[in-house]
Design an enzyme around this catalytic site. Structure first.
Site, PDB file in Angstrom:
ATOM      1  N   TYR A 182       1.037 -49.905 -27.036  1.00  0.00           N
ATOM      2  CA  TYR A 182       0.323 -49.578 -25.800  1.00  0.00           C
ATOM      3  C   TYR A 182      -0.920 -48.746 -26.070  1.00  0.00           C
ATOM      4  O   TYR A 182      -0.910 -47.841 -26.922  1.00  0.00           O
ATOM      5  CB  TYR A 182       1.243 -48.802 -24.860  1.00  0.00           C
ATOM      6  N   ARG A 204      18.618 -14.567 -16.794  1.00  0.00           N
ATOM      7  CA  ARG A 204      18.715 -15.942 -16.303  1.00  0.00           C
ATOM      8  C   ARG A 204      19.688 -15.991 -15.125  1.00  0.00           C
ATOM      9  O   ARG A 204      19.289 -16.231 -14.001  1.00  0.00           O
ATOM     10  CB  ARG A 204      19.156 -16.861 -17.458  1.00  0.00           C
ATOM     11  N   MET A 254       9.123 -47.607 -23.867  1.00  0.00           N
ATOM     12  CA  MET A 254      10.344 -47.264 -23.144  1.00  0.00           C
ATOM     13  C   MET A 254      11.598 -47.672 -23.922  1.00  0.00           C
ATOM     14  O   MET A 254      12.577 -46.930 -23.980  1.00  0.00           O
ATOM     15  CB  MET A 254      10.364 -47.921 -21.767  1.00  0.00           C
ATOM     16  N   LYS A 314      29.284 -29.005 -21.812  1.00  0.00           N
ATOM     17  CA  LYS A 314      28.304 -29.379 -20.788  1.00  0.00           C
ATOM     18  C   LYS A 314      27.352 -30.439 -21.345  1.00  0.00           C
ATOM     19  O   LYS A 314      27.319 -30.690 -22.552  1.00  0.00           O
ATOM     20  CB  LYS A 314      27.518 -28.138 -20.347  1.00  0.00           C
TER      21      LYS A 314
END
Length: 368
Positions: A264, A136, A313, A38
């Site tokens: 930033y 779950r 990013m 997965k």
């Protein structure tokens, strides 16, 4: 492999073979091996990983969602594929693509029975999950009779396996809890088998369960993180080989004077003259902002370089003041020596989270 010339995820299929054989050596001869692929095979490449494992004669695969199974079928995977978390909207696709659903609730059970009947299926393979403590997914243990009655009232499906999931099999302090889960599962399996009149495969062990609870291997085991090189303990990690190496390069080197800021929000201010390197990988690639501002690190020419300033990013900046390096030099974010587990631990996370976060835009390169 030659050194990286861009940001790549290098995947070592020989290491995958090693991990598969090592874990398989822990099993009895007749115990089946279900490979969990997965989440793009834990962030690597589900198609290539599954093809390789199919060639190694793995018994079956598991994915989380239906579309993951469809992608494997489209790529030529012919082994059984268990869909661990199917939704009602995908059940028809599951039948059309010969996938095998986990039926974990009465809602999904009755929905699949309806669709299987509409498609005139006979003995379609399904898997029934019982909740023994993870809380779950799964039927409650007291639902055995009601679930079995629904199954006995139809010929549309046949139970291929019943299973559960261990909550803390890697934690020695939770051994009593795990043993209690195993005992609950044994009782469920015994009662369920009696009710339906035949014996499906039984499985409860994940990677840590395989390694720590050999008495609970039953008919089949499910292995995910172990295939990718992590055993959830220092001892077992030594027996496994991480298959993925995330590498990049130095794009540019800057000299910052005392008092200059970087990145930033000017989140880093040089307290002295330093050298920094800009690397083309960022939070869009899986290196989250939490690794910035001195928390995370990369490795350049055998030395650790701290990530400084905010993660961008598409880029990170690192302190290379005390590292002899040049623009174009290779940068190791993680590999078999500087592992994903090491980097993830810097933010109190786990290898699973970091490796499954590696962006699909990063080029995959395979070592065969």
């Amino acid at each position: 492999m030659p050194k990286a010339q861009e940001t790549i995820l290098e995947i070592d299929l020989k290491a995958l073979t090693h991990n598969f054989k090592h874990i398989k050596s822990k099993l009895k001869e007749n115990t089946k091996f279900l490979a969990v692929v997965k989440a793009f095979a834990y962030g690597s490449d589900a198609v290539e990983i599954s093809k390789h494992l199919q060639n190694l004669n793995v018994d079956c695969f598991a994915v989380a969602y239906t579309h993951e199974g469809v992608a494997l079928r489209d790529a030529g995977i012919t082994k059984p594929i268990l869909v661990l978390h199917p939704h009602k909207t995908n059940l028809e696709t599951i039948i059309n693509r010969c996938l095998e659903p986990n039926l974990y609730s009465f809602d999904i059970l009755h929905a699949f029975l309806t669709i299987a009947k509409e498609h005139k299926q006979t003995h379609y393979p399904v898997h029934i999950k019982f909740n023994t403590g993870l809380n779950r997914l799964g039927f409650n243990t007291q639902d055995v009779k009601k679930v079995s009655q629904s199954i006995n009232n139809t010929s549309s499906i046949k139970v291929a396996s019943i299973f559960s999931h261990l909550a803390a099999s890697e934690d020695i302090n939770e051994r009593a809890f795990t043993e209690n889960q195993i005992e609950k599962f044994k009782i469920v399996a015994k009662n369920f088998t009696k009710e339906i009149g035949y014996k499906p495969h039984l499985h409860i062990c994940n990677t840590s369960g395989i390694l720590n609870f050999p008495e609970a291997h039953f008919d089949m085991v499910r292995c995910g993180i172990g295939l990718y090189g992590f055993g959830n303990s220092e001892i077992e990690n030594k027996n496994l080989k991480p298959i993925a190496s995330l590498k990049s390069i130095i794009s540019q080197i800057h000299l910052l004077q005392k008092g200059e800021t970087l990145g930033y929000n000017r989140s880093f201010t040089a307290s002295k003259t330093i050298k920094t390197a800009t690397i083309p990988i960022g939070h869009a690639d899986g290196i989250g902002r939490q690794y910035g501002n001195g928390v995370g690190f990369v490795n350049i020419n055998g030395k650790r370089a701290s990530i400084i300033g905010n993660v961008c990013m598409d880029m990170i900046m690192v302190d290379i003041t005390n590292i002899d390096c040049n623009e174009g030099d290779e940068v190791i974010i993680f590999d078999s020596h500087n592992t994903a587990e090491d980097l993830a631990s810097s933010i109190n996370s786990i290898s699973y989270e970091l490796i499954t976060s590696v962006s699909r835009r990063i080029k995959r390169v395979f070592c065969r």
